[in-house]
Design an enzyme around this catalytic site. Sequence first.
Site, PDB file in Angstrom:
ATOM      1  N   ASP A 257       0.591  -1.530  -0.184  1.00 36.94           N
ATOM      2  CA  ASP A 257       0.281   0.079  -0.216  1.00 36.94           C
ATOM      3  C   ASP A 257       1.345   1.348   0.027  1.00 36.94           C
ATOM      4  O   ASP A 257       0.565   1.907   0.402  1.00 36.94           O
ATOM      5  CB  ASP A 257      -1.198   0.211   0.935  1.00 36.94           C
ATOM      6  CG  ASP A 257      -1.843  -0.898   1.296  1.00 36.94           C
ATOM      7  OD1 ASP A 257      -1.973  -1.979   0.672  1.00 36.94           O
ATOM      8  OD2 ASP A 257      -2.102  -1.320   2.010  1.00 36.94           O
TER       9      ASP A 257
ATOM     10  N   LYS B  72       2.151   2.286  -5.216  1.00 33.58           N
ATOM     11  CA  LYS B  72       2.658   1.487  -6.619  1.00 33.58           C
ATOM     12  C   LYS B  72       1.176   1.621  -7.475  1.00 33.58           C
ATOM     13  O   LYS B  72       1.974   2.311  -8.344  1.00 33.58           O
ATOM     14  CB  LYS B  72       2.572   0.192  -6.162  1.00 33.58           C
ATOM     15  CG  LYS B  72       3.791  -0.357  -5.405  1.00 33.58           C
ATOM     16  CD  LYS B  72       3.526  -1.739  -5.015  1.00 33.58           C
ATOM     17  CE  LYS B  72       1.901  -2.419  -4.275  1.00 33.58           C
ATOM     18  NZ  LYS B  72       2.255  -1.706  -3.709  1.00 33.58           N
TER      19      LYS B  72
ATOM     20  N   GLY C  59      -4.864  -4.117  -3.955  1.00 31.05           N
ATOM     21  CA  GLY C  59      -5.631  -3.038  -4.105  1.00 31.05           C
ATOM     22  C   GLY C  59      -4.495  -1.688  -4.020  1.00 31.05           C
ATOM     23  O   GLY C  59      -3.991  -2.106  -3.563  1.00 31.05           O
ATOM     24  N   HIS C  60      -4.675  -2.396  -5.399  1.00 31.27           N
ATOM     25  CA  HIS C  60      -4.402  -0.380  -5.980  1.00 31.27           C
ATOM     26  C   HIS C  60      -4.940   1.007  -6.997  1.00 31.27           C
ATOM     27  O   HIS C  60      -5.398   0.481  -7.179  1.00 31.27           O
ATOM     28  CB  HIS C  60      -2.902  -0.956  -7.233  1.00 31.27           C
ATOM     29  CG  HIS C  60      -1.835  -1.921  -6.833  1.00 31.27           C
ATOM     30  ND1 HIS C  60      -0.828  -2.955  -7.658  1.00 31.27           N
ATOM     31  CD2 HIS C  60      -1.320  -2.734  -5.593  1.00 31.27           C
ATOM     32  CE1 HIS C  60      -0.094  -3.355  -6.979  1.00 31.27           C
ATOM     33  NE2 HIS C  60      -0.881  -3.185  -5.717  1.00 31.27           N
TER      34      HIS C  60
ATOM     35  N   GLN D  40       2.037  -6.039  -3.187  1.00 38.31           N
ATOM     36  CA  GLN D  40       2.327  -5.518  -1.537  1.00 38.31           C
ATOM     37  C   GLN D  40       3.551  -5.351  -1.834  1.00 38.31           C
ATOM     38  O   GLN D  40       3.683  -4.382  -2.132  1.00 38.31           O
ATOM     39  CB  GLN D  40       2.698  -7.374  -0.746  1.00 38.31           C
ATOM     40  CG  GLN D  40       1.084  -8.281  -1.015  1.00 38.31           C
ATOM     41  CD  GLN D  40       1.011  -8.861  -2.373  1.00 38.31           C
ATOM     42  OE1 GLN D  40       1.309  -9.647  -3.045  1.00 38.31           O
ATOM     43  NE2 GLN D  40      -0.163  -8.833  -2.952  1.00 38.31           N
TER      44      GLN D  40
HETATM   45  P1  GDP Z   1      -0.927   0.332  -3.616  1.00 35.43           P
HETATM   46  O1  GDP Z   1      -1.145  -1.338  -3.053  1.00 35.43           O
HETATM   47  O2  GDP Z   1       0.625   0.267  -3.281  1.00 35.43           O
HETATM   48  O3  GDP Z   1      -1.280   0.699  -4.505  1.00 35.43           O
HETATM   49  O4  GDP Z   1      -1.496   1.712  -2.138  1.00 35.43           O
HETATM   50  P2  GDP Z   1      -2.473   1.822  -2.234  1.00 35.43           P
HETATM   51  O5  GDP Z   1      -3.759   2.340  -3.220  1.00 35.43           O
HETATM   52  O6  GDP Z   1      -3.522   0.519  -1.803  1.00 35.43           O
HETATM   53  O7  GDP Z   1      -2.956   2.968  -1.253  1.00 35.43           O
HETATM   54  C1  GDP Z   1      -2.162   4.102  -1.455  1.00 35.43           C
HETATM   55  C2  GDP Z   1      -3.300   5.136  -1.134  1.00 35.43           C
HETATM   56  O8  GDP Z   1      -2.814   6.196  -1.208  1.00 35.43           O
HETATM   57  C3  GDP Z   1      -3.946   5.308  -1.681  1.00 35.43           C
HETATM   58  O9  GDP Z   1      -5.487   5.371  -1.802  1.00 35.43           O
HETATM   59  C4  GDP Z   1      -3.902   6.347  -2.835  1.00 35.43           C
HETATM   60  O10 GDP Z   1      -5.251   7.047  -3.335  1.00 35.43           O
HETATM   61  C5  GDP Z   1      -3.526   7.279  -1.492  1.00 35.43           C
HETATM   62  N1  GDP Z   1      -2.253   7.833  -1.855  1.00 35.43           N
HETATM   63  C6  GDP Z   1      -1.620   7.813  -3.061  1.00 35.43           C
HETATM   64  N2  GDP Z   1      -0.247   8.617  -3.107  1.00 35.43           N
HETATM   65  C7  GDP Z   1      -0.336   9.805  -2.090  1.00 35.43           C
HETATM   66  C8  GDP Z   1       0.045  10.302  -1.989  1.00 35.43           C
HETATM   67  O11 GDP Z   1       0.833  10.778  -2.396  1.00 35.43           O
HETATM   68  N3  GDP Z   1      -0.870  11.806  -1.087  1.00 35.43           N
HETATM   69  C9  GDP Z   1      -1.986  10.881  -0.479  1.00 35.43           C
HETATM   70  N4  GDP Z   1      -2.316  12.013   0.536  1.00 35.43           N
HETATM   71  N5  GDP Z   1      -2.087   9.768  -0.861  1.00 35.43           N
HETATM   72  C10 GDP Z   1      -1.982   9.215  -1.241  1.00 35.43           C
HETATM   73  P1  IMO Z   2      -0.860  -4.012  -2.111  1.00 35.80           P
HETATM   74  O1  IMO Z   2      -0.258  -4.416  -3.589  1.00 35.80           O
HETATM   75  C1  IMO Z   2      -1.358  -4.596   2.173  1.00 35.80           C
HETATM   76  C2  IMO Z   2      -1.270  -8.596   3.377  1.00 35.80           C
HETATM   77  C3  IMO Z   2      -2.150  -8.680   4.505  1.00 35.80           C
HETATM   78  C4  IMO Z   2      -1.348  -9.788   5.267  1.00 35.80           C
HETATM   79  C5  IMO Z   2      -0.514 -11.002   4.729  1.00 35.80           C
HETATM   80  C6  IMO Z   2      -1.125 -11.837   4.223  1.00 35.80           C
HETATM   81  O2  IMO Z   2      -2.184  -3.188  -2.672  1.00 35.80           O
HETATM   82  O3  IMO Z   2       0.276  -4.006  -1.539  1.00 35.80           O
HETATM   83  P2  IMO Z   2      -2.410 -13.051   1.969  1.00 35.80           P
HETATM   84  O4  IMO Z   2      -3.820 -12.417   1.475  1.00 35.80           O
HETATM   85  O5  IMO Z   2      -1.753 -12.256   0.705  1.00 35.80           O
HETATM   86  O6  IMO Z   2      -1.832 -13.840   2.179  1.00 35.80           O
HETATM   87  O7  IMO Z   2      -1.942 -11.857   3.136  1.00 35.80           O
HETATM   88  O8  IMO Z   2      -0.369  -9.879   3.195  1.00 35.80           O
HETATM   89  N1  IMO Z   2      -1.246  -8.357   2.289  1.00 35.80           N
HETATM   90  C7  IMO Z   2      -1.362  -7.330   1.360  1.00 35.80           C
HETATM   91  N2  IMO Z   2      -0.635  -5.313   2.935  1.00 35.80           N
HETATM   92  N3  IMO Z   2      -1.433  -4.497   0.718  1.00 35.80           N
HETATM   93  C8  IMO Z   2      -1.104  -5.354   0.040  1.00 35.80           C
HETATM   94  O9  IMO Z   2      -1.222  -5.344  -1.298  1.00 35.80           O
HETATM   95  C9  IMO Z   2      -1.205  -6.858   0.481  1.00 35.80           C
HETATM   96  N4  IMO Z   2      -0.931  -7.878   0.283  1.00 35.80           N
HETATM   97  C10 IMO Z   2      -1.048  -8.603   1.279  1.00 35.80           C
HETATM   98  O10 IMO Z   2      -2.825  -7.763   4.789  1.00 35.80           O
HETATM   99  O11 IMO Z   2      -1.428  -9.661   6.466  1.00 35.80           O
HETATM  100 MG    MG Z   3      -2.535  -1.742  -1.673  1.00 38.96          MG
END
Ligand code: GDP
Ligand code: IMO
Ligand code: MG
Length: 425
Positions: A13, A16, A40-41, A222
Amino acid sequence: MKVDVLLGLQWGDEGKGKVVDYLATKYKVVARFQGGPNAGHTLEFDGIKHVLHQIPSGIFRFDIKNIVGNGVVLDPVIFKKEIEELSELGLDATKNLYVSRKAQLILPTHRLLDAYQEKLKGNKKIGSTLKGIGPTYQDKIGRQGLRIGDTEMDSFEERYQELRDKHLSIIKDDGISSKIQELEPQFYEAIDYVRTLQLIDSEYLINEELDKKASVLAEGAQGSLLDVDFGSYPFVTSSSTMVSGACSGLGVAPSKIGEVFGVFKAYCTRVGSGPFPTELFDETGAQLRKQGHEFGATTGRPRRCGWLDLPALKYAIMINGVTQLFMMKADVLAGFDTIKVCVGYELEDGSTTDKLPYDLVNQSVKPIYKELIGWNDAMPSSANYDDISQSLKDYVQFIENEVGVPIKIVSLGPDRSETIIRVCL
Ligand code: GDP
Ligand code: IMO
Ligand code: MG
């Protein structure tokens, strides 16, 4: 051309999705190399927010080939739903979407097994997303999994039923037969749908594109601290989230890897169980969660929050050979008088280290912090790095000096436009 790899350096998270979408215009191909619907991207632009789970984050950029690589575990039901959701927005994702025949299939019983195995773990549970990731990779390594390419074979249904029955014999739950009867029609329907997609030998496509001098971006899911080898084992995911995972998850040789983009948040978050040395249980942690909207993009669970952990970041940079850093969510730190950064740990025996200890599960470590001055204004009026506040520049400089790798992008908001390129990439 070479394959640039973009990966998370923390516990996932990091942002990415946002940065892949931002960079995608520079590439001809974007390819996911591991993980599955546990990811979840999030992408935001034109006032709309999209969360992608299995579709690569280049899908919104015109004319880019998006590949689901062989290292991915794919849930056909979720995949179909994702494509249909994009279609409701007027985007026909199927045109530019390719799926490796060698990607593993997540079966309904993999999800049931995931829940069952987590339940058996009791208070030692991983906090899995329960998407069936662990059981599907177990079957892959155990050499009994089903792959996307198997759906094209006459024997598919028979082989599916054989593996399903094997799984069902493991799960001791009276209601299991009715659960599977409920899930199977959707699964079969999704399999029929997947058969209509562009199923390919993606290792050929990627290498042929490279030979044609096309640029390829590999999108990790991840983060390094969730890697099955180097993460906080056993509280990890079941795939190789590292740069080497891009080689095995796409079929590209190590010599073909170009830049390694390491994405990290200006602080830390973690969702699920497991060690997190800089976790904050106080008001500050709650403030980070609130300001950063730190709730899981896949499960909606609140993310645990804490200060930036430099020993962990340095470790992730080292094992991945990161060449450029992208710092995300620096805007979330706005408003704090002081910001702490962990520069080392005090161990239980009183000694100190700036290395990541082998055991963080049974041993508690105390972070050693350095305090830096905070900033109020995050996004400057121009997208010019020179215009950001001096204390944010000092924060960037401090991290760079500590880790020895340049921070080339500073992200100051979720939208595509809220991105500052510091140095020409
Ligand atoms: P990922 O899994 O690495 O793609 O990241 P996620 O989407 O799960 O979580 C990142 C969260 O931060 C999402 O809600 C994005 O919309 C948000 N986000 C990304 N970059 C920024 C930033 O620079 N500032 C803020 N406030 N939110 C951001
Ligand atoms: P993105 O790509 C954050 C965490 C789960 C759990 C552990 C194992 O959005 O960054 P799993 O379902 O893989 O067996 O879970 O890894 N986890 C993540 N945490 N971002 C993710 O993906 C994750 N994918 C798995 O919460 O602790
Ligand atoms: Mg994510």
